[in-house]
Motif scaffolding. Sequence first.
Motif, short mmCIF file in Angstrom:
data_model
loop_
_atom_site.label_atom_id
_atom_site.label_comp_id
_atom_site.label_asym_id
_atom_site.label_seq_id
_atom_site.Cartn_x
_atom_site.Cartn_y
_atom_site.Cartn_z
N GLY A 109 6.92 9.94 -1.78
CA GLY A 109 6.38 8.68 -1.90
C GLY A 109 4.81 9.07 -1.37
N PHE A 110 3.99 7.94 -1.20
CA PHE A 110 2.55 7.84 -1.06
C PHE A 110 2.38 6.74 -0.11
CE2 PHE A 110 2.61 9.53 -5.50
CZ PHE A 110 2.33 10.80 -5.14
N TYR B 269 5.33 -6.01 -5.90
CA TYR B 269 6.42 -5.73 -6.72
C TYR B 269 5.99 -6.05 -8.65
CZ TYR B 269 10.34 -3.27 -4.74
OH TYR B 269 10.97 -2.48 -3.98
N ILE B 270 5.42 -7.17 -8.48
CA ILE B 270 4.90 -7.70 -9.96
C ILE B 270 3.99 -6.93 -10.26
CG2 ILE B 270 4.06 -9.78 -11.37
CD1 ILE B 270 5.38 -11.40 -9.11
N THR C 67 1.19 -1.16 -0.10
CA THR C 67 -0.15 0.04 -0.07
C THR C 67 0.98 1.37 0.12
OG1 THR C 67 -0.15 -0.10 2.45
CG2 THR C 67 -1.95 -1.01 1.33
N SER C 68 2.21 1.04 -0.40
CA SER C 68 2.75 2.41 -0.43
C SER C 68 3.80 2.28 -1.76
CB SER C 68 3.78 2.34 0.77
OG SER C 68 4.79 1.28 0.82
N LYS D 75 -2.81 5.28 -10.26
CA LYS D 75 -2.87 6.63 -10.08
C LYS D 75 -1.91 6.97 -9.32
CE LYS D 75 -5.75 10.23 -7.88
NZ LYS D 75 -4.60 10.69 -7.09
N ALA D 76 -1.27 6.16 -8.48
CA ALA D 76 -0.06 6.71 -7.47
C ALA D 76 1.13 6.86 -8.50
CB ALA D 76 0.33 5.58 -6.66
#
Length: 396
Positions: free
Chosen positions: A32-33, A103-104, A11-12, A41-42
């Motif tokens: 970072g978010f 990651y994937i 979630t980051s 969107k991030a």
Amino acid sequence: MKILVANLGSTSLKWRLFDFANSAERLLHKGGFERVTDYSKAIGDCLAQLKESGAIASESELAAVGFKTVIAKDVTGCVRLDERVLGAMEAYNGLAPAHNPPYIAGIRLFAKRIPGVPLVALFETAFYQFAPEAMMRYAVPAAWHEIGVRRWGFHGASHKFIAERSAALLGREDIAHRAQNLYVDGGKSPANGAPLRVISCHLGGSSSITGTLNGVAIGNSLGMSPQSGLPHNNRVGDLDAEALPYAVKTLGITIEEAQRQLSKEGGLKGLSGVSNDIRDIHEAATKGDAKAALALDVFVSEARRWIGGYFLQLNGADALVFTAGIGENRAELRAAICANLDQLGIVLDPEKNAALRATEGVISADSSRVKVLVIPTNEELVVARETKRLLEASRN
Ligand code: AMP
């Protein structure tokens, strides 16, 4: 050459943008978010911030995006990401369930968003490719070994950074150079003096200890998965193989539930019953909470177990290095780990230790045979450097 390094959590999304123009290394942007729900969107927002800040004019200015990926089946080192590598990561999702799937997914979204920009992975296992086989084997039947049941080791980017930086700080440019070039020549660059023995303690939410000889790792406390070695924030660390079937039968839980409990409710959280964060645990311990105090004692004792192991394997140590959230910031834990080791030549200077926080420096007494150092790690820089090297090698 501008290289973006993206750190993908479930979630980051965190990033650092480096510029390698004119043989300098400059951090151009970081951000970072947290609590990300829409990853696509991030990624768009990250690229927008890079453009708004003036760090890049457009995405095409990115020479590559580098990722500190964890583990893949039959793939390690620094490699260009494609479907073959993503498939190899997927094959080991079960070994790194908190790391590989985000990651994937994130890498696929980056590929969609910036299709012209090369995506590169530096696997956390890469640093242990050259470790002696005897340090990486489990004593399992051959068929188990053949399917990959062995120690892989993790936190490779961090320990590689420490190998490079500690050698430079100790005046051993030959070893710093050796560590820097490890993935180019497999540690074949010359070492010109006495063997340099460094024990590197990456202590944070996830912890591991590594011994390095002349810049090359001889092992790592993390084994086949990141669920091993020292106790982590919520992960158990090393555990007897019989404990899992015993708990499954005795508690009447499924193996999946047992795995969940060991990875979400174990470690410092399980021991202390207070929190997975050392700051909260320390506060509770100071107020007299016995379980919190025990959690800290177990952590210290396990750290000493691994330091002791590498100290013996290396025939002593020239330096003991602390890094990551706990290693860089928690003087009281550094002091506890180094307590009563004067007969091994490890003596802290209490004042230097107490004063040092999140900066680089020596915390041992002048009389200490082993130099004790604090070095803030820079995993992203290692990923960026290796990514750059891969791009340059593929151009030649
Ligand atoms: P990391 O995973 O490297 O971010 O480390 C997380 C752990 O380090 C947590 O247990 C924190 O309590 C501790 N930590 C991180 N930053 C600090 C800080 N600035 N001061 C004290 N403890 C910290």
